[in-house]
Design an enzyme around this catalytic site. Structure first.
Site, PDB file in Angstrom:
ATOM      1  N   CYS A   1      -4.161  -9.918  -0.590  1.00 52.48           N
ATOM      2  CA  CYS A   1      -4.424  -8.683  -0.206  1.00 52.48           C
ATOM      3  C   CYS A   1      -5.209  -8.741   1.033  1.00 52.48           C
ATOM      4  CB  CYS A   1      -5.277  -7.963  -1.218  1.00 52.48           C
ATOM      5  SG  CYS A   1      -5.554  -6.306  -0.546  1.00 52.48           S
TER       6      CYS A   1
ATOM      7  N   GLY B   1       7.201  -2.317   5.846  1.00 53.39           N
ATOM      8  CA  GLY B   1       8.181  -1.376   6.126  1.00 53.39           C
ATOM      9  C   GLY B   1       9.122  -2.223   6.884  1.00 53.39           C
TER      10      GLY B   1
ATOM     11  N   GLY C   1       8.852  -1.724  -1.844  1.00 55.23           N
ATOM     12  CA  GLY C   1       7.647  -1.166  -1.523  1.00 55.23           C
ATOM     13  C   GLY C   1       7.670   0.277  -0.847  1.00 55.23           C
TER      14      GLY C   1
HETATM   15  C1  LIG Z   1       0.199   1.608   0.313  1.00 51.37           C
HETATM   16  C2  LIG Z   1       0.360   0.219  -0.186  1.00 51.37           C
HETATM   17  C3  LIG Z   1      -0.355  -0.312  -1.111  1.00 51.37           C
HETATM   18  C4  LIG Z   1      -0.168  -1.667  -1.661  1.00 51.37           C
HETATM   19  N1  LIG Z   1      -0.901  -2.057  -2.595  1.00 51.37           N
HETATM   20  C5  LIG Z   1      -0.735  -3.524  -3.175  1.00 51.37           C
HETATM   21  C6  LIG Z   1      -1.290  -3.857  -3.980  1.00 51.37           C
HETATM   22  O1  LIG Z   1      -2.176  -3.231  -4.715  1.00 51.37           O
HETATM   23  N2  LIG Z   1      -1.105  -5.164  -4.464  1.00 51.37           N
HETATM   24  C7  LIG Z   1      -0.176  -5.964  -3.964  1.00 51.37           C
HETATM   25  O2  LIG Z   1       0.142  -7.067  -4.180  1.00 51.37           O
HETATM   26  N3  LIG Z   1       0.563  -5.483  -2.848  1.00 51.37           N
HETATM   27  C8  LIG Z   1       0.239  -4.111  -2.309  1.00 51.37           C
HETATM   28  N4  LIG Z   1       1.049  -3.864  -1.221  1.00 51.37           N
HETATM   29  C9  LIG Z   1       1.869  -4.758  -0.708  1.00 51.37           C
HETATM   30  C10 LIG Z   1       3.417  -4.364  -1.212  1.00 51.37           C
HETATM   31  O3  LIG Z   1       3.281  -4.747  -2.800  1.00 51.37           O
HETATM   32  C11 LIG Z   1       4.620  -5.247  -0.620  1.00 51.37           C
HETATM   33  O4  LIG Z   1       4.206  -6.693  -0.739  1.00 51.37           O
HETATM   34  C12 LIG Z   1       4.505  -4.978   1.071  1.00 51.37           C
HETATM   35  O5  LIG Z   1       4.321  -3.671   1.304  1.00 51.37           O
HETATM   36  C13 LIG Z   1       5.902  -5.392   1.582  1.00 51.37           C
HETATM   37  O6  LIG Z   1       6.878  -4.737   1.282  1.00 51.37           O
HETATM   38  P1  LIG Z   1       7.576  -3.282   1.865  1.00 51.37           P
HETATM   39  O7  LIG Z   1       7.754  -3.665   3.280  1.00 51.37           O
HETATM   40  O8  LIG Z   1       8.784  -3.139   1.170  1.00 51.37           O
HETATM   41  O9  LIG Z   1       6.378  -2.304   1.480  1.00 51.37           O
HETATM   42  C14 LIG Z   1       0.802  -2.360  -1.042  1.00 51.37           C
HETATM   43  C15 LIG Z   1       1.718  -1.696   0.085  1.00 51.37           C
HETATM   44  C16 LIG Z   1       1.388  -0.605   0.632  1.00 51.37           C
HETATM   45  C17 LIG Z   1       2.108   0.110   1.714  1.00 51.37           C
END
Ligand SMILES: Cc1cc2nc3c(=O)[nH]c(=O)nc-3n(C[C@H](O)[C@H](O)[C@H](O)COP(=O)(O)O)c2cc1C
Length: 304
Positions: free
Chosen positions: A130, A218, A266
């Protein structure tokens, strides 16, 4: 023609390879009126920590071209609340779930894992990536191969659950970190978490995020994430769960062709709550159209 979408992640069998990513789907309950949860391959829960966390100061979200920055800072109600309340909900639905955990230091992770093991949790995702929390170490565990190895080896001994390690893209060589997780006993790796970024409001000259920096997610990150999944899948024996900017069935298929065993959705959930299900249906159609009997036959079959 019926197609087989089932995949295995460690001891967990998913009836299809499309999951939802940690932090973007709560623990499912906020989505249950909008999405048929049974159709999801799995739900990865919002990351929990030992104690309740308020998260970072606002603003916590800023939109960018083709993506978003977030600096939530792992706001959550803590382990006890999760065990007493959220778990009951998760056990009542018919979808496999993976509990995501994070800590500031090794002993936090150990306490979390021991507590979850007592409750016979089937799968745990170790969030060591994170970008929005200050840990006692100067950098994230997942930014150093030795730190990754030490932490994963330690907690591996504490649970019989399937152990998935969530990796950061904010590294020079993802292969080195992924191999360290595998060597330490991880049964799968999940990548990528968000890319560190920032944005500034030129009128106020203030950062757009209260935390100044945040994590970019994204469509903007998809080519970067895809490259990392490809590199990791090519050097590992364990499954890779690919994520980062997957918005459509074609995006998801790219990750599977690059070697991912499963994919996770996500940011797309914030635009279209049904994204994971639509992506699953699109992948199914692609297999039927191309007369491919099983998703496993497609994995890693990029022609280069
Ligand atoms: C608002 C938000 C909150 C997130 N919270 C977490 C989290 O609590 N734990 C985690 O491992 N990843 C967290 N992520 C990361 C996502 O799980 C993912 O790995 C990342 O956004 C990439 O995928 P995406 O582009 O499809 O969103 C978060 C992402 C977003 C956008």
């Amino acid at each position: 023609m019926g197609v087989d979408l089932a995949v295995k992640i460690g001891k967990l069998t998913l009836k299809n390879p499309v999951m939802v990513s940690s932090g973007t789907f709560g623990c499912g309950e906020q989505y249950e009126e909008l999405v048929d949860l049974k159709e999801l391959g799995a739900i990865t829960t919002k990351t929990i920590t030992l104690r309740e966390r308020e998260g970072n100061k606002p603003p916590r979200i800023a939109e960018t071209y083709a993506g978003m920055l977030n600096a939530i800072g792992l706001e959550n109600k803590g382990l006890n609340y999760f065990c007493d309340t959220t778990l009951k909900y998760l056990n009542s639905i018919k979808t496999p779930y993976i509990v995501s955990v994070a800590g500031e230091e090794e002993k936090d992770y150990s306490k979390l894992i021991k507590a979850l093991d007592k409750l016979n949790i089937e799968a745990i995702e170790l969030n060591i990536s994170c970008p929005n929390v200050k840990s006692k170490k100067k950098r994230m565990f997942s930014q150093d191969a030795q730190d990754t190895f030490k932490l994963v080896s330690k907690v591996r001994k504490l649970t019989k659950a399937t152990l998935i390690v969530k990796l950061s893209p904010n590294v020079t060589d993802i292969k080195e970190i992924a191999l360290a997780a595998q060597d330490a006993g991880a049964e799968a790796v999940s990548l990528v978490n968000t890319f560190l970024g920032m944005a500034i409001d030129v009128h106020s000259r203030k950062p757009k995020l209260g935390n100044i920096t945040g994590g970019l997610s994204g469509p903007a990150i998809k080519p970067l994430a895809l490259r990392m999944v490809y590199e990791a899948a090519n050097c590992l024996k364990i499954p890779v769960i690919g994520q980062g900017g997957i918005m459509s069935p074609e995006d998801g298929l790219e990750f599977i062709l690059a070697g991912a065993t499963a994919i996770s959705i996500g940011t797309a959930n914030f635009i279209e709550p049904q994204s994971a299900i639509l992506i699953k249906k699109g992948i199914e159609k692609y297999l039927i159209k191309n007369k491919i009997k099983s998703i496993k036959q497609l994995r890693g079959t990029i022609i280069s």
